[in-house]
Design an enzyme around this catalytic site. Sequence first.
Site, PDB file in Angstrom:
ATOM      1  N   ASP A   1       0.663  -1.211  -0.134  1.00 35.60           N
ATOM      2  CA  ASP A   1      -0.162  -0.037   0.098  1.00 35.60           C
ATOM      3  C   ASP A   1       0.746   1.191  -0.009  1.00 35.60           C
ATOM      4  O   ASP A   1       1.806   1.392   0.697  1.00 35.60           O
ATOM      5  CB  ASP A   1      -0.721  -0.203   1.060  1.00 35.60           C
ATOM      6  CG  ASP A   1      -2.133   0.795   1.071  1.00 35.60           C
ATOM      7  OD1 ASP A   1      -2.623   1.164  -0.080  1.00 35.60           O
ATOM      8  OD2 ASP A   1      -2.766   1.090   2.065  1.00 35.60           O
TER       9      ASP A   1
ATOM     10  N   HIS B   1      -4.094  13.991   0.923  1.00 34.32           N
ATOM     11  CA  HIS B   1      -4.348  13.159   2.146  1.00 34.32           C
ATOM     12  C   HIS B   1      -3.093  13.244   2.830  1.00 34.32           C
ATOM     13  O   HIS B   1      -2.948  13.532   4.242  1.00 34.32           O
ATOM     14  CB  HIS B   1      -4.634  11.713   1.766  1.00 34.32           C
ATOM     15  CG  HIS B   1      -4.503  10.641   2.766  1.00 34.32           C
ATOM     16  ND1 HIS B   1      -5.496  10.680   3.907  1.00 34.32           N
ATOM     17  CD2 HIS B   1      -3.662   9.862   3.312  1.00 34.32           C
ATOM     18  CE1 HIS B   1      -5.260   9.779   4.640  1.00 34.32           C
ATOM     19  NE2 HIS B   1      -4.124   9.191   4.399  1.00 34.32           N
TER      20      HIS B   1
ATOM     21  N   GLU C   1     -10.621   4.126   4.058  1.00 32.07           N
ATOM     22  CA  GLU C   1      -9.550   4.871   3.364  1.00 32.07           C
ATOM     23  C   GLU C   1      -9.792   4.305   1.771  1.00 32.07           C
ATOM     24  O   GLU C   1      -9.936   3.388   1.365  1.00 32.07           O
ATOM     25  CB  GLU C   1      -8.117   4.463   3.514  1.00 32.07           C
ATOM     26  CG  GLU C   1      -7.652   5.090   4.886  1.00 32.07           C
ATOM     27  CD  GLU C   1      -6.044   5.089   5.077  1.00 32.07           C
ATOM     28  OE1 GLU C   1      -5.567   5.931   5.746  1.00 32.07           O
ATOM     29  OE2 GLU C   1      -5.443   4.219   4.435  1.00 32.07           O
TER      30      GLU C   1
ATOM     31  N   GLU D   1      -9.251   4.166  -1.793  1.00 35.21           N
ATOM     32  CA  GLU D   1      -8.046   4.019  -2.668  1.00 35.21           C
ATOM     33  C   GLU D   1      -8.451   3.434  -3.950  1.00 35.21           C
ATOM     34  O   GLU D   1      -9.400   2.961  -4.330  1.00 35.21           O
ATOM     35  CB  GLU D   1      -6.952   3.291  -2.029  1.00 35.21           C
ATOM     36  CG  GLU D   1      -6.505   3.638  -0.565  1.00 35.21           C
ATOM     37  CD  GLU D   1      -5.420   2.993  -0.088  1.00 35.21           C
ATOM     38  OE1 GLU D   1      -4.638   2.567  -0.582  1.00 35.21           O
ATOM     39  OE2 GLU D   1      -5.056   3.122   1.309  1.00 35.21           O
TER      40      GLU D   1
ATOM     41  N   ASP E   1      -8.984   0.577   2.448  1.00 35.49           N
ATOM     42  CA  ASP E   1      -8.053   0.092   3.446  1.00 35.49           C
ATOM     43  C   ASP E   1      -8.647   0.538   4.744  1.00 35.49           C
ATOM     44  O   ASP E   1      -8.110   1.558   5.436  1.00 35.49           O
ATOM     45  CB  ASP E   1      -6.884   0.937   2.971  1.00 35.49           C
ATOM     46  CG  ASP E   1      -5.569   0.771   4.076  1.00 35.49           C
ATOM     47  OD1 ASP E   1      -5.518  -0.252   4.434  1.00 35.49           O
ATOM     48  OD2 ASP E   1      -4.531   1.638   4.162  1.00 35.49           O
TER      49      ASP E   1
ATOM     50  N   ARG F   1      -7.686   3.867  13.749  1.00 38.18           N
ATOM     51  CA  ARG F   1      -6.817   4.902  13.918  1.00 38.18           C
ATOM     52  C   ARG F   1      -6.218   4.781  15.380  1.00 38.18           C
ATOM     53  O   ARG F   1      -5.012   5.404  15.502  1.00 38.18           O
ATOM     54  CB  ARG F   1      -7.406   6.309  13.750  1.00 38.18           C
ATOM     55  CG  ARG F   1      -7.985   6.482  12.390  1.00 38.18           C
ATOM     56  CD  ARG F   1      -7.063   6.361  11.416  1.00 38.18           C
ATOM     57  NE  ARG F   1      -7.579   6.817  10.246  1.00 38.18           N
ATOM     58  CZ  ARG F   1      -7.119   6.639   8.891  1.00 38.18           C
ATOM     59  NH1 ARG F   1      -5.705   6.288   9.134  1.00 38.18           N
ATOM     60  NH2 ARG F   1      -7.654   6.935   7.567  1.00 38.18           N
TER      61      ARG F   1
ATOM     62  N   GLN G   1      -3.745   2.312  15.373  1.00 37.72           N
ATOM     63  CA  GLN G   1      -2.363   2.777  14.490  1.00 37.72           C
ATOM     64  C   GLN G   1      -1.622   3.840  15.392  1.00 37.72           C
ATOM     65  O   GLN G   1      -0.403   3.767  15.387  1.00 37.72           O
ATOM     66  CB  GLN G   1      -2.943   3.490  13.431  1.00 37.72           C
ATOM     67  CG  GLN G   1      -2.054   3.850  12.394  1.00 37.72           C
ATOM     68  CD  GLN G   1      -2.495   4.342  11.035  1.00 37.72           C
ATOM     69  OE1 GLN G   1      -3.864   4.276  10.921  1.00 37.72           O
ATOM     70  NE2 GLN G   1      -1.686   4.707  10.098  1.00 37.72           N
TER      71      GLN G   1
ATOM     72  N   LYS H   1      -4.206  -2.132  10.251  1.00 39.25           N
ATOM     73  CA  LYS H   1      -4.580  -2.196   8.934  1.00 39.25           C
ATOM     74  C   LYS H   1      -4.860  -3.693   8.364  1.00 39.25           C
ATOM     75  O   LYS H   1      -5.641  -3.858   7.442  1.00 39.25           O
ATOM     76  CB  LYS H   1      -3.301  -1.635   7.873  1.00 39.25           C
ATOM     77  CG  LYS H   1      -2.970  -0.205   8.100  1.00 39.25           C
ATOM     78  CD  LYS H   1      -3.921   0.643   7.591  1.00 39.25           C
ATOM     79  CE  LYS H   1      -3.133   1.946   7.239  1.00 39.25           C
ATOM     80  NZ  LYS H   1      -4.053   3.178   6.781  1.00 39.25           N
TER      81      LYS H   1
ATOM     82  N   THR I   1      -8.967  -5.294   4.121  1.00 36.27           N
ATOM     83  CA  THR I   1      -8.848  -4.538   3.115  1.00 36.27           C
ATOM     84  C   THR I   1      -9.815  -5.064   2.005  1.00 36.27           C
ATOM     85  O   THR I   1     -10.021  -6.113   1.637  1.00 36.27           O
ATOM     86  CB  THR I   1      -7.318  -4.690   2.689  1.00 36.27           C
ATOM     87  OG1 THR I   1      -6.727  -4.349   3.388  1.00 36.27           O
ATOM     88  CG2 THR I   1      -7.371  -3.580   1.337  1.00 36.27           C
TER      89      THR I   1
ATOM     90  N   GLU J   1      -9.474  12.720   8.328  1.00 34.49           N
ATOM     91  CA  GLU J   1      -9.491  14.263   7.680  1.00 34.49           C
ATOM     92  C   GLU J   1     -10.705  14.860   7.867  1.00 34.49           C
ATOM     93  O   GLU J   1     -10.594  16.085   8.335  1.00 34.49           O
ATOM     94  CB  GLU J   1      -9.012  13.974   6.237  1.00 34.49           C
ATOM     95  CG  GLU J   1      -7.810  13.513   5.753  1.00 34.49           C
ATOM     96  CD  GLU J   1      -7.604  13.556   4.402  1.00 34.49           C
ATOM     97  OE1 GLU J   1      -7.377  14.286   3.610  1.00 34.49           O
ATOM     98  OE2 GLU J   1      -7.436  12.252   3.839  1.00 34.49           O
TER      99      GLU J   1
END
Lengths: 434, 434
Positions: free
Chosen positions: B136, B143, B212, B214, B246, B250, B253, B266, B270, B377
């Site tokens: 990834d 971002h 996420e 992507e 993805d 948070r 992480q 993660k 996915t 975000e």
Amino acid sequence: MAPLKSWLQINAKSHFSLHNIPFGIISTPDTPEPHAAVAIGEYALDLQVFSQQNGFSALSIIQPHQKVFSEPTLNAFAALGRPIHRVVREYLQSVFLDNGPFPDVLEKNEQLRKAALLPLKDCKMHLPMFIHDYTDFYAGLNHAYNVGVLFRGPQNALQPNYKHLPVGYHGRASSVVVSSTPIRRPNGQILTNLAAEKKEPVFSECKKLDIELELGCFVCKPSQLGEPVRIEDAPEHLFGVVLLNDWSARDIQAWEYVPLGPFNAKNFGTTISAWVVLMDALEPFANAGMANDTELLPYLDEKDRKSNYAIDLSVSLTTSSGKTTNIGKTSAKNLLFSFPQMLAHHTIGGCPFNVGDLLGSGTISGESKNEKGCLLEQTDNGKTEITLEGGEKRKFLENGDTVTLTGVCGSEEGALVGFGDCVGRIDPAVQLSF
Amino acid sequence: MAPLKSWLQINAKSHFSLHNIPFGIISTPDTPEPHAAVAIGEYALDLQVFSQQNGFSALSIIQPHQKVFSEPTLNAFAALGRPIHRVVREYLQSVFLDNGPFPDVLEKNEQLRKAALLPLKDCKMHLPMFIHDYTDFYAGLNHAYNVGVLFRGPQNALQPNYKHLPVGYHGRASSVVVSSTPIRRPNGQILTNLAAEKKEPVFSECKKLDIELELGCFVCKPSQLGEPVRIEDAPEHLFGVVLLNDWSARDIQAWEYVPLGPFNAKNFGTTISAWVVLMDALEPFANAGMANDTELLPYLDEKDRKSNYAIDLSVSLTTSSGKTTNIGKTSAKNLLFSFPQMLAHHTIGGCPFNVGDLLGSGTISGESKNEKGCLLEQTDNGKTEITLEGGEKRKFLENGDTVTLTGVCGSEEGALVGFGDCVGRIDPAVQLSF
């Protein structure tokens, strides 16, 4: 316990004593398709031939599964589970035992001996498992501390999370190779000293090529998406252990690794030893491992289980002139987390495992200067040099250098349980023009 | 160019117009073994049935390879290479073309139409490729900047390496799942506000579960250990593109990711969309992508090649009450690096690729508030809330929330090239007792 004695002549210092019986994948000029074998002394017992010529006739439990020994990887054998590994290994021990219960199987069966017992030097070794996913941990406490001191000083050497969980990252499965595969020096982006001021990278071959002395552990039992493996169940998910050299490009790593971790600094090659030492062979050497002064969350608490193994490890470097120097000795006791803890942590959020997935321990270093598992630590990131036999010096690896990892449990002659060599030679970088 | 017109009735707004012809893996109650198909309008053309019943009789080049359509993944088809993908896709377009050259193959062959043309709603979709390695990247400039501002402020938002190379990390291949697979909220170690003062983690279900947005790109041509893929050759190594979510924890992480990058945050899942849109289908929408104000090293320099694609992307959230809110719209033009650049960088040190390996683009966000590809975000890491249709609010995902990504190239009715949905619903975390 006295060493088990075999009718087969086995050198007393062999790492492949009758106490070991590691599994691997071989091919020979006569049988060029890779297939399963075990190592014993200076020989491989070809399990494809052995099974096809009724070597397992006394072991009814394996009869329906014998085709696993003709597979090009050990995955199908591994997937049979630890109870089967156990009986197969113990049966093979008994076949080789002096005055054992099965003399007719091999000892007195000259035809099968001739067909199935092959000098190791005539066997080509292959990657023992198909590795779908490879994860590398960072569980060597002294290594993590030493590297932390190098980059952040002693006050902040270990990150706050370090003792709470086995820190790890996803590695690249496609570049895991078997011992003796040459390793090409990688090219990539690095900051030279000049470039560092401007933070402008240059394209260069790696100038800080390093080793990392590790153990690898293969998984033999799958787990499903969303289903954690409980720590008490984790040992049944482990197949066996190999030596692992996590070749590292320190200059590429320094530029690339913030914020998402090491990438091209690691994915150009990871070497593992060819013979998988089964968990059962390691059990006699089990101990409690390093004490962790941090109270672990229950999902990582092994309670009194002993799942660290007292494996004596060493690294040697042979220059292109042929001179060999031992450049490090240490022990696997220097791991803060065990493989069951790594698996329990890895799956706690629901990450699934396939048979053949590989867990790397992280670099293993002791506390003293000559117990370091990588050159980064030994030379303070290239600030000092080590002197080799014959007077050559090294900060990092040069082209033509061959690095050999070895590992062995126990010291009693005739009862050693070792891994065989984990070897790689550095080839020059690809010359690229644009 | 006017839209291609088919004899098959295709909704003008369909993402699977005759200009698309994406490939996937289906099964049906009648043919429960997964096998290949293409999507067209509201139908799947079952390529196993189509090939077995002589649908490819006019295409001699594919005759020796027809068994690839009975495989449970698209890897064997992908491995045939881009020239073959091109002729197969163009042939299938011509088979569906109104007043086309091959009316007897399907249009006037009621028996084959009945056997091979299946309503999409009756098809179960499977992971289209066997993915050996998944990587990834982090190529969404806005971002990366927004997340950098959030954690380090605007002065240091982008790391010094960011514009010099496509930053990436090795992901977990085993947890890549096909659209519609439920995602279980992960458990793990997090720092609550109280715990954060002491840096003592607690065991908890993830409380900051995020998406996420992507793109993913599959590789169709292998490369060997030690052999870089040159940037001008990279396009021939790419098979096709999917949407990729993805999923990210948070809070897990934040605690785990220093120094080796994201891991359990993660690897719990996915999601990718089920239909692979071939590179050739995207070519009409190719553009130059974002300008990079940093001069790239030659191995990453695409010169004038256009390998970014103008894909309009959107994210919607459906609550368990059934109300759906669009929570973000953006475009794939917001990627600083292209897939050829990612592949050239990934292999520059010698990392080998297998057919089926997956490259993720990194989260794609635009510049404005409603163009964000993740909740981190949108809500400033949970400091603000977004309001959904019906008044519900969200900082992060709740159990029962369903997230749907969509993507489409072009706006001309009858000529849309889209991806189909990339969907996942959040299931509650596993309840564990110790």
